[in-house]
Design a protein around this motif. Structure first.
Motif, PDB file in Angstrom:
ATOM      1  N   ARG A 290       0.868  -1.187   0.000  1.00  0.00           N
ATOM      2  CA  ARG A 290       0.000   0.000   0.000  1.00  0.00           C
ATOM      3  C   ARG A 290       0.897   1.228   0.000  1.00  0.00           C
ATOM      4  O   ARG A 290       1.712   1.407   0.907  1.00  0.00           O
ATOM      5  CB  ARG A 290      -0.919   0.020   1.217  1.00  0.00           C
ATOM      6  N   ILE A 291       0.763   2.040  -1.028  1.00  0.00           N
ATOM      7  CA  ILE A 291       1.544   3.274  -1.155  1.00  0.00           C
ATOM      8  C   ILE A 291       0.577   4.449  -1.006  1.00  0.00           C
ATOM      9  O   ILE A 291      -0.337   4.610  -1.818  1.00  0.00           O
ATOM     10  CB  ILE A 291       2.278   3.334  -2.505  1.00  0.00           C
ATOM     11  N   ILE A 292       0.753   5.220   0.047  1.00  0.00           N
ATOM     12  CA  ILE A 292      -0.140   6.339   0.339  1.00  0.00           C
ATOM     13  C   ILE A 292       0.679   7.617   0.373  1.00  0.00           C
ATOM     14  O   ILE A 292       1.692   7.691   1.080  1.00  0.00           O
ATOM     15  CB  ILE A 292      -0.870   6.155   1.687  1.00  0.00           C
ATOM     16  N   GLU A 293       0.252   8.598  -0.397  1.00  0.00           N
ATOM     17  CA  GLU A 293       0.914   9.900  -0.413  1.00  0.00           C
ATOM     18  C   GLU A 293      -0.141  10.988  -0.252  1.00  0.00           C
ATOM     19  O   GLU A 293      -1.190  10.964  -0.911  1.00  0.00           O
ATOM     20  CB  GLU A 293       1.686  10.115  -1.713  1.00  0.00           C
TER      21      GLU A 293
ATOM     22  N   LEU B 220      -3.146   6.890  -3.767  1.00  0.00           N
ATOM     23  CA  LEU B 220      -3.190   5.566  -3.150  1.00  0.00           C
ATOM     24  C   LEU B 220      -3.010   4.514  -4.239  1.00  0.00           C
ATOM     25  O   LEU B 220      -3.715   4.519  -5.246  1.00  0.00           O
ATOM     26  CB  LEU B 220      -4.516   5.338  -2.415  1.00  0.00           C
ATOM     27  N   ALA B 221      -2.063   3.627  -4.031  1.00  0.00           N
ATOM     28  CA  ALA B 221      -1.845   2.506  -4.939  1.00  0.00           C
ATOM     29  C   ALA B 221      -1.664   1.248  -4.107  1.00  0.00           C
ATOM     30  O   ALA B 221      -0.980   1.268  -3.081  1.00  0.00           O
ATOM     31  CB  ALA B 221      -0.622   2.740  -5.821  1.00  0.00           C
ATOM     32  N   GLU B 222      -2.294   0.158  -4.539  1.00  0.00           N
ATOM     33  CA  GLU B 222      -2.218  -1.116  -3.824  1.00  0.00           C
ATOM     34  C   GLU B 222      -1.842  -2.227  -4.796  1.00  0.00           C
ATOM     35  O   GLU B 222      -2.673  -3.070  -5.142  1.00  0.00           O
ATOM     36  CB  GLU B 222      -3.538  -1.428  -3.125  1.00  0.00           C
ATOM     37  N   PRO B 223      -0.602  -2.245  -5.260  1.00  0.00           N
ATOM     38  CA  PRO B 223      -0.200  -3.321  -6.179  1.00  0.00           C
ATOM     39  C   PRO B 223       0.073  -4.619  -5.422  1.00  0.00           C
ATOM     40  O   PRO B 223       0.597  -4.610  -4.308  1.00  0.00           O
ATOM     41  CB  PRO B 223       1.078  -2.773  -6.816  1.00  0.00           C
ATOM     42  N   ASN B 224      -0.291  -5.756  -6.045  1.00  0.00           N
ATOM     43  CA  ASN B 224       0.011  -7.089  -5.528  1.00  0.00           C
ATOM     44  C   ASN B 224       0.831  -7.819  -6.589  1.00  0.00           C
ATOM     45  O   ASN B 224       0.372  -7.991  -7.718  1.00  0.00           O
ATOM     46  CB  ASN B 224      -1.266  -7.883  -5.215  1.00  0.00           C
ATOM     47  N   LEU B 225       2.036  -8.239  -6.224  1.00  0.00           N
ATOM     48  CA  LEU B 225       2.928  -8.908  -7.157  1.00  0.00           C
ATOM     49  C   LEU B 225       3.337 -10.258  -6.595  1.00  0.00           C
ATOM     50  O   LEU B 225       3.530 -10.406  -5.387  1.00  0.00           O
ATOM     51  CB  LEU B 225       4.183  -8.066  -7.406  1.00  0.00           C
ATOM     52  N   THR B 226       3.468 -11.238  -7.475  1.00  0.00           N
ATOM     53  CA  THR B 226       3.900 -12.580  -7.088  1.00  0.00           C
ATOM     54  C   THR B 226       5.084 -12.984  -7.949  1.00  0.00           C
ATOM     55  O   THR B 226       5.062 -12.814  -9.162  1.00  0.00           O
ATOM     56  CB  THR B 226       2.764 -13.604  -7.265  1.00  0.00           C
TER      57      THR B 226
ATOM     58  N   VAL C  24       4.660   3.733   2.972  1.00  0.00           N
ATOM     59  CA  VAL C  24       4.604   2.470   2.239  1.00  0.00           C
ATOM     60  C   VAL C  24       4.446   1.343   3.244  1.00  0.00           C
ATOM     61  O   VAL C  24       5.242   1.222   4.185  1.00  0.00           O
ATOM     62  CB  VAL C  24       5.878   2.247   1.392  1.00  0.00           C
ATOM     63  N   ILE C  25       3.402   0.522   3.065  1.00  0.00           N
ATOM     64  CA  ILE C  25       3.154  -0.633   3.927  1.00  0.00           C
ATOM     65  C   ILE C  25       3.359  -1.885   3.082  1.00  0.00           C
ATOM     66  O   ILE C  25       2.736  -2.044   2.032  1.00  0.00           O
ATOM     67  CB  ILE C  25       1.732  -0.599   4.517  1.00  0.00           C
ATOM     68  N   VAL C  26       4.232  -2.768   3.541  1.00  0.00           N
ATOM     69  CA  VAL C  26       4.630  -3.953   2.792  1.00  0.00           C
ATOM     70  C   VAL C  26       4.263  -5.194   3.601  1.00  0.00           C
ATOM     71  O   VAL C  26       4.577  -5.277   4.791  1.00  0.00           O
ATOM     72  CB  VAL C  26       6.142  -3.940   2.490  1.00  0.00           C
TER      73      VAL C  26
END
Length: 521
Positions: A199-202, A311-317, A460-462
């Protein structure tokens, strides 16, 4: 070198006993391809019934030995390069081959009639048996094989994860003394897949305040002393008044009607007098005539408070040890060169919300993450313009960038926050008339203020997860079960679509029933 057996037997009897001690308890030979044998002291048995028995190969560590057992008596033994390997005959049918120094040579065994019994290809390597023992002791549960090639090592076999493979390579490098002397051919037992939820919050907050006074006046007649007064707000921080309210008072008497009175005694006209009711008056536009003056006073005020939230919430695998990247934004062209014909080549620079990470799964389900995140946007600050003035033909914008890079270790499902990326910028400008600005109360009429403030905070929350595959029926998308609204719903109710319904497989065996899924209105 070719020597008869009787001479070798008596001359090297004592030497053979000494080498037999050196080649004592060691791992037995492992059968290699083409009847080849590898390892330390072992036994090579020759079967003349086999077609390939007459030619065999053996790999011996330096300072170790191998025993050759022949089915018939040998009379002569010839070693091509005695500096690499040597042969010691304990009996006509039992011969010991010694590794002297790293290299390659061969040996031939002949019987009493001169026929060749065996051709033996010999390769002598440096003894790295301690490498395999150290790796097995430090990394229990791993199955690592170590082979020497010239002055290097080849690691093969199976390890639990990428971290164990890296540790095995580092251990082998300590024995070789050079990083490029180890070839890693290890296989990982089960490559883990890692999903990173980010979660990327600015938040950006901006404040603009502008307050200015414009004064101008002209007093006195043309041809006589005149008094001029003028002051205007410059707004140097923002460049100009951005909006708001403009108001004030303006007086202009330069177009007032004038009348000239005739004096019969002198036969001339008296000085013109302002007369707003005289029928014989005419409009005059002479600035500064008697009673005709001009003045203006204007106040300009503006205030703006802005708030931007990104706000961006990318999910990568990705697989453990492999890199993954994400970008939500765009690209803008940047000229990179020009050829002789005038054609300009461009490259594209990315901007937006970007993320890159490389996970490594450790023992105990812990995950080592190398994370790089970036938030960038186009701006006129720092822009580059080709040309000047009216000839400006190309402007390349600048970038405002907030970037963070770090390496952390987390358990599966554990979260980490990158915070404290704060930026605050304040600009203020005051334009004033020297001396008059310090007057009590009235001094505010002779000064103007331009104020700009900006604050930015990025967080940034990881959260990493160990993931496995699932059935396709368990996965849903916003397009599954979409029902487009009909004409009646669109015209009468203004609907574009109905409620999404989950596919039957997604709700099978669950307690809730009914239309569920995504709603877009």
């Amino acid at each position: 070198m070719r020597l008869p057996i009787p001479r070798l037997l008596f001359a090297l009897t004592g030497l053979a006993a000494g080498f037999a001690v050196l080649g004592g308890a060691s791992p037995s030979l492992a059968q290699g391809g083409d009847d080849g044998l590898r390892g330390g002291a072992g036994v090579i048995k020759v079967d003349l019934s086999s077609q390939s028995a007459s030619t065999q190969s053996v790999t011996i560590p330096k300072g170790r030995s191998a025993v050759v057992e022949l089915p018939v008596d040998a009379r002569d033994v010839m070693v091509t390069n005695p500096q690499v390997a040597d042969a010691v005959l304990r009996s006509p049918r039992r011969i010991t081959v010694l590794g002297v120094s790293p290299g390659v040579t061969d040996a031939a065994f002949f019987d009493a009639s001169g026929r060749r019994i065996l051709a033996l290809n010999i390769r002598v390597d440096i003894d790295y048996s301690a490498v395999a023992q150290t790796i097995a002791r430090v990394l229990p549960g791993s199955n690592v094989r170590v082979e020497a090639v010239n002055n290097g090592l080849i690691l093969s076999g199976l390890v639990a994860n990428a971290t164990d493979a890296d540790h095995a390579v580092q251990i082998a490098q300590q024995f070789t003394g050079k990083p490029d002397g180890v070839l890693n051919m290890l296989s990982i037992a089960g490559k883990e897949q890692v999903m990173l939820k980010v979660r990327i919050i600015e938040v950006q907050r901006s404040v603009v305040k502008q307050l200015g006074f414009n004064l101008s006046a002209t007093l006195g007649q043309l041809g006589s002393p005149q008094y001029l007064l003028s002051t205007a707000a410059g707004f140097g921080v923002n460049g100009a008044l951005l909006g708001g309210l403009t108001g004030g008072y303006s007086m202009n008497t330069t177009t007032q009607p004038e009348v000239k009175v005739y004096d019969p005694l002198t036969g001339a006209y008296d000085l013109p007098q302002v007369c707003r009711t005289c029928a014989i008056a005419t409009n005059q536009t002479t600035s500064g005539s008697q009673g005709l003056n001009q003045g203006a006073a204007t106040i300009q005020a503006f205030e703006r408070v802005g708030l931007v939230r990104t706000l961006a919430e990318p999910n990568l695998t990705t697989v453990s040890g492999e890199a993954a990247k994400f970008l939500a934004g765009g690209e803008f062209p940047v000229p990179s060169g020009e050829d002789s014909t005038g054609k300009v080549s461009v490259t594209f620079q990315s901007y937006g919300v970007g993320l890159g990470f490389t996970p490594v799964v450790l023992s105990g389900g812990r995950i080592s993450l190398k994370i790089s995140t970036e938030v960038s946007e186009l701006t006129n600050q720092g822009a580059f313009t080709l040309g000047a003035g009216t000839n400006a033909s190309l402007t390349i914008p600048g970038l405002n960038v907030r970037r963070a890079e770090t390496t952390v270790e987390l358990p599966s499902g554990g979260a980490m926050m990158i915070a404290g990326l704060l930026q605050e910028q304040t600009k203020e400008d005051i334009d004033s008339l020297p001396g008059l600005m310090n007057l009590p109360v009235l001094g505010a009429l002779f000064r103007s203020r331009d104020y700009l403030s900006g604050e930015t905070e990025l967080m940034v929350i990881v959260t990493p997860y160990l993931v496995t595959s699932t059935r396709p029926a368990n996965l849903q998308t916003p397009a599954d079960g979409l029902e487009v609204a009909g004409d009646a719903d669109t015209i009468l109710l203004g609907h574009l679509n109905k409620v999404y319904k989950a596919p039957p497989e997604a709700v099978a065996g669950r307690s809730y029933k009914g239309p569920v899924g995504y709603v877009i209105e």
